[in-house]
Design a protein around this motif. Structure first.
Motif, PDB file in Angstrom:
ATOM      1  N   ASN A 261     -13.110 -43.429  60.938  1.00 23.10           N
ATOM      2  CA  ASN A 261     -12.018 -42.926  60.110  1.00 23.10           C
ATOM      3  C   ASN A 261     -12.550 -41.922  59.083  1.00 23.10           C
ATOM      4  N   PRO A 262     -12.122 -40.653  59.173  1.00 24.44           N
ATOM      5  CA  PRO A 262     -12.656 -39.632  58.255  1.00 24.44           C
ATOM      6  C   PRO A 262     -12.340 -39.904  56.783  1.00 24.44           C
ATOM      7  N   TYR A 263     -11.218 -40.544  56.504  1.00 25.78           N
ATOM      8  CA  TYR A 263     -10.866 -40.860  55.118  1.00 25.78           C
ATOM      9  C   TYR A 263     -11.809 -41.910  54.539  1.00 25.78           C
ATOM     10  N   LEU A 264     -12.153 -42.907  55.354  1.00 25.26           N
ATOM     11  CA  LEU A 264     -13.093 -43.934  54.893  1.00 25.26           C
ATOM     12  C   LEU A 264     -14.506 -43.368  54.775  1.00 25.26           C
ATOM     13  N   VAL A 265     -14.869 -42.450  55.663  1.00 30.17           N
ATOM     14  CA  VAL A 265     -16.182 -41.801  55.570  1.00 30.17           C
ATOM     15  C   VAL A 265     -16.292 -41.075  54.233  1.00 30.17           C
ATOM     16  N   GLU A 266     -15.278 -40.285  53.903  1.00 29.47           N
ATOM     17  CA  GLU A 266     -15.293 -39.537  52.648  1.00 29.47           C
ATOM     18  C   GLU A 266     -15.279 -40.468  51.443  1.00 29.47           C
ATOM     19  N   ALA A 267     -14.458 -41.511  51.491  1.00 32.15           N
ATOM     20  CA  ALA A 267     -14.392 -42.466  50.376  1.00 32.15           C
ATOM     21  C   ALA A 267     -15.739 -43.165  50.175  1.00 32.15           C
ATOM     22  N   SER A 268     -16.371 -43.572  51.253  1.00 32.82           N
ATOM     23  CA  SER A 268     -17.657 -44.271  51.109  1.00 32.82           C
ATOM     24  C   SER A 268     -18.753 -43.325  50.630  1.00 32.82           C
ATOM     25  N   ARG A 269     -18.741 -42.088  51.083  1.00 31.64           N
ATOM     26  CA  ARG A 269     -19.737 -41.117  50.604  1.00 31.64           C
ATOM     27  C   ARG A 269     -19.575 -40.889  49.105  1.00 31.64           C
ATOM     28  N   ARG A 270     -18.338 -40.753  48.642  1.00 33.55           N
ATOM     29  CA  ARG A 270     -18.093 -40.572  47.205  1.00 33.55           C
ATOM     30  C   ARG A 270     -18.558 -41.790  46.410  1.00 33.55           C
ATOM     31  N   TYR A 271     -18.239 -42.965  46.910  1.00 32.66           N
ATOM     32  CA  TYR A 271     -18.620 -44.225  46.255  1.00 32.66           C
ATOM     33  C   TYR A 271     -20.136 -44.329  46.135  1.00 32.66           C
ATOM     34  N   LEU A 272     -20.836 -44.076  47.212  1.00 34.53           N
ATOM     35  CA  LEU A 272     -22.300 -44.157  47.214  1.00 34.53           C
ATOM     36  C   LEU A 272     -22.907 -43.098  46.300  1.00 34.53           C
ATOM     37  N   ASN A 273     -22.384 -41.883  46.362  1.00 33.80           N
ATOM     38  CA  ASN A 273     -22.891 -40.803  45.499  1.00 33.80           C
ATOM     39  C   ASN A 273     -22.658 -41.091  44.027  1.00 33.80           C
ATOM     40  N   ARG A 274     -21.499 -41.639  43.700  1.00 36.20           N
ATOM     41  CA  ARG A 274     -21.173 -41.932  42.300  1.00 36.20           C
ATOM     42  C   ARG A 274     -22.221 -42.850  41.672  1.00 36.20           C
ATOM     43  N   TYR A 275     -22.759 -43.756  42.457  1.00 31.79           N
ATOM     44  CA  TYR A 275     -23.735 -44.713  41.935  1.00 31.79           C
ATOM     45  C   TYR A 275     -25.175 -44.360  42.310  1.00 31.79           C
ATOM     46  N   GLY A 276     -25.377 -43.185  42.876  1.00 36.22           N
ATOM     47  CA  GLY A 276     -26.717 -42.732  43.214  1.00 36.22           C
ATOM     48  C   GLY A 276     -27.383 -43.558  44.294  1.00 36.22           C
ATOM     49  N   LEU A 277     -26.596 -44.099  45.218  1.00 35.02           N
ATOM     50  CA  LEU A 277     -27.139 -44.935  46.287  1.00 35.02           C
ATOM     51  C   LEU A 277     -27.473 -44.080  47.495  1.00 35.02           C
ATOM     52  N   LYS A 278     -28.529 -44.442  48.200  1.00 31.74           N
ATOM     53  CA  LYS A 278     -29.095 -43.548  49.205  1.00 31.74           C
ATOM     54  C   LYS A 278     -28.635 -43.783  50.644  1.00 31.74           C
ATOM     55  N   ALA A 279     -27.705 -44.656  50.882  1.00 33.90           N
ATOM     56  CA  ALA A 279     -27.237 -44.886  52.243  1.00 33.90           C
ATOM     57  C   ALA A 279     -26.574 -43.630  52.809  1.00 33.90           C
ATOM     58  N   LYS A 280     -26.696 -43.474  54.111  1.00 36.62           N
ATOM     59  CA  LYS A 280     -26.086 -42.326  54.791  1.00 36.62           C
ATOM     60  C   LYS A 280     -24.915 -42.814  55.633  1.00 36.62           C
ATOM     61  N   VAL A 281     -23.797 -42.104  55.532  1.00 40.07           N
ATOM     62  CA  VAL A 281     -22.609 -42.455  56.301  1.00 40.07           C
ATOM     63  C   VAL A 281     -22.389 -41.381  57.352  1.00 40.07           C
ATOM     64  N   ILE A 282     -22.288 -41.821  58.581  1.00 36.97           N
ATOM     65  CA  ILE A 282     -22.106 -40.924  59.718  1.00 36.97           C
ATOM     66  C   ILE A 282     -20.698 -41.124  60.269  1.00 36.97           C
ATOM     67  N   GLN A 283     -19.970 -40.022  60.441  1.00 36.85           N
ATOM     68  CA  GLN A 283     -18.666 -40.149  61.086  1.00 36.85           C
ATOM     69  C   GLN A 283     -18.894 -40.161  62.585  1.00 36.85           C
ATOM     70  N   GLY A 284     -18.460 -41.231  63.227  1.00 38.81           N
ATOM     71  CA  GLY A 284     -18.650 -41.341  64.662  1.00 38.81           C
ATOM     72  C   GLY A 284     -18.099 -42.644  65.195  1.00 38.81           C
ATOM     73  N   ASP A 285     -18.292 -42.828  66.478  1.00 40.26           N
ATOM     74  CA  ASP A 285     -17.773 -43.983  67.194  1.00 40.26           C
ATOM     75  C   ASP A 285     -18.877 -45.024  67.331  1.00 40.26           C
ATOM     76  N   LEU A 286     -18.653 -46.203  66.785  1.00 40.25           N
ATOM     77  CA  LEU A 286     -19.677 -47.244  66.842  1.00 40.25           C
ATOM     78  C   LEU A 286     -20.011 -47.655  68.277  1.00 40.25           C
ATOM     79  N   PHE A 287     -19.094 -47.450  69.197  1.00 42.13           N
ATOM     80  CA  PHE A 287     -19.334 -47.830  70.587  1.00 42.13           C
ATOM     81  C   PHE A 287     -20.309 -46.898  71.297  1.00 42.13           C
ATOM     82  N   SER A 288     -20.557 -45.726  70.732  1.00 43.50           N
ATOM     83  CA  SER A 288     -21.524 -44.809  71.341  1.00 43.50           C
ATOM     84  C   SER A 288     -22.794 -44.677  70.503  1.00 43.50           C
ATOM     85  N   THR A 289     -22.926 -45.498  69.472  1.00 42.88           N
ATOM     86  CA  THR A 289     -24.111 -45.467  68.608  1.00 42.88           C
ATOM     87  C   THR A 289     -25.307 -46.043  69.347  1.00 42.88           C
ATOM     88  N   ASP A 290     -26.443 -45.346  69.274  1.00 39.91           N
ATOM     89  CA  ASP A 290     -27.684 -45.806  69.897  1.00 39.91           C
ATOM     90  C   ASP A 290     -28.306 -46.875  69.011  1.00 39.91           C
TER      91      ASP A 290
END
Length: 160
Positions: free
Chosen positions: A57-86
């Protein structure tokens, strides 16, 4: 396949952090990372591992990126399909997914844990696979639990 957005509850995340023992260099991913709650909690606890989330969901991707950035957290959020994730690129996989989604991933999860890695689900078990450990979160019978799947080397990543 549609997977509804339902964030992992705080008690589950407290328990997850308590049992995880992730060595430096561990690669952790949250499948269907939603608003980034799991990513934030793990990022606050570990500064020497790689933390990823995959979310369609692109809206959740953007919301989570903003949330992580606001607190200086280093996790990376990738927009994609979990069923095709390696999954082979990761050491620890977490997912709060539906039974149908877990059933679709079952063969990939089995190969993943065969390689000495761990897969953790919240509440729902992977159909046809037996967890190595089940960690109760509260008193609700047969619900609220972390199901930890792994075969060999599982103790490298968890304290139980």
């Amino acid at each position: 396949m549609y997977i509804p957005y339902y964030p992992s509850n705080w008690e589950a995340l407290k328990k997850l952090v308590k049992i995880l023992n992730l060595p430096a260099g561990t690669r952790f991913i949250d499948l269907g990372s939603g608003g980034g709650r799991v990513l934030a909690v793990i990022s606050k606890e570990y500064d020497d591992i790689e933390i990823y989330g995959i979310e369609k969901n692109p809206y959740l991707v953007e919301a989570s990126r903003r949330y992580l950035n606001r607190y200086g957290l280093k996790a990376k959020v990738i927009q994609g399909d979990l069923f095709s994730t390696d999954l082979s690129k990761f050491d620890v996989v977490y997912g709060y997914l539906t039974v149908d989604a877990l059933k679709s991933l079952r063969d990939r999860i089995n190969r993943f844990i065969d390689s000495g890695k761990i897969f953790i689900t919240l509440d729902f078990k992977v159909p046809g696979l037996k967890p190595a450990y089940i960690v109760k979160i509260d008193s609700w019978p047969e619900r609220h639990r972390l199901n930890i799947y792994g075969k060999r080397g599982i103790e490298r990543y968890i304290n139980i």
